[in-house]
Design a protein around this motif. Sequence first.
Motif, PDB file in Angstrom:
ATOM      1  N   MET A 190       0.497  28.795 -23.556  1.00  0.00           N
ATOM      2  CA  MET A 190       0.396  28.011 -24.726  1.00  0.00           C
ATOM      3  C   MET A 190      -0.662  28.856 -25.834  1.00  0.00           C
ATOM      4  SD  MET A 190      -0.881  24.295 -24.327  1.00  0.00           S
ATOM      5  CE  MET A 190       0.194  22.886 -24.667  1.00  0.00           C
ATOM      6  N   THR A 191      -0.100  28.683 -26.825  1.00  0.00           N
ATOM      7  CA  THR A 191      -1.012  29.326 -27.878  1.00  0.00           C
ATOM      8  C   THR A 191      -1.280  28.514 -29.207  1.00  0.00           C
ATOM      9  OG1 THR A 191       1.000  30.008 -29.225  1.00  0.00           O
ATOM     10  CG2 THR A 191       0.124  31.644 -27.567  1.00  0.00           C
ATOM     11  N   SER A 192      -2.121  28.581 -29.842  1.00  0.00           N
ATOM     12  CA  SER A 192      -2.681  27.914 -30.748  1.00  0.00           C
ATOM     13  C   SER A 192      -3.079  28.771 -32.233  1.00  0.00           C
ATOM     14  CB  SER A 192      -4.035  26.865 -30.327  1.00  0.00           C
ATOM     15  OG  SER A 192      -4.886  26.608 -31.637  1.00  0.00           O
TER      16      SER A 192
END
Length: 139
Positions: free
Chosen positions: A1-3
């Motif tokens: 998961m990236t932001s």
Amino acid sequence: MTSNKVHIQVRKIPTSFIVTGETSAVINTTLTLKAKLVDYYGNALANRTVLVDGVPIMTDENGTLSRDYFSPIPAVITVPPLEFEGDKTHDGTATNVTLVFRKIAVSISLAGPDSITAGKTGKFHGTMTPGSTRRSSST
């Protein structure tokens, strides 16, 4: 998961003064310094306090302000900076204005005969600009 990160830098809107009136006058007359406070986009900044020569003056609904100056002698006056400290949205600004008080330029014209016989009286008539109520003649 990236932001994703978004970095936003918010700055105040720059401001400046525009001198809208005359900056020179003849001695013994009143010179009204007029200036307008605007933002970077040219929008007038109404109802803002500006220091003019250390005196607080409120801009009107058009962002304009004025202050009267007078000099009985020829002079060059550098008005201490017009200063706007800024507000929540706008950066402050300052500028110097130079006012010049000059003497009235005078021009004298004389007219008379092309020649005068020795021992005779010659009359000359003259004009002075700006006008004078005095009349004189020379022999």
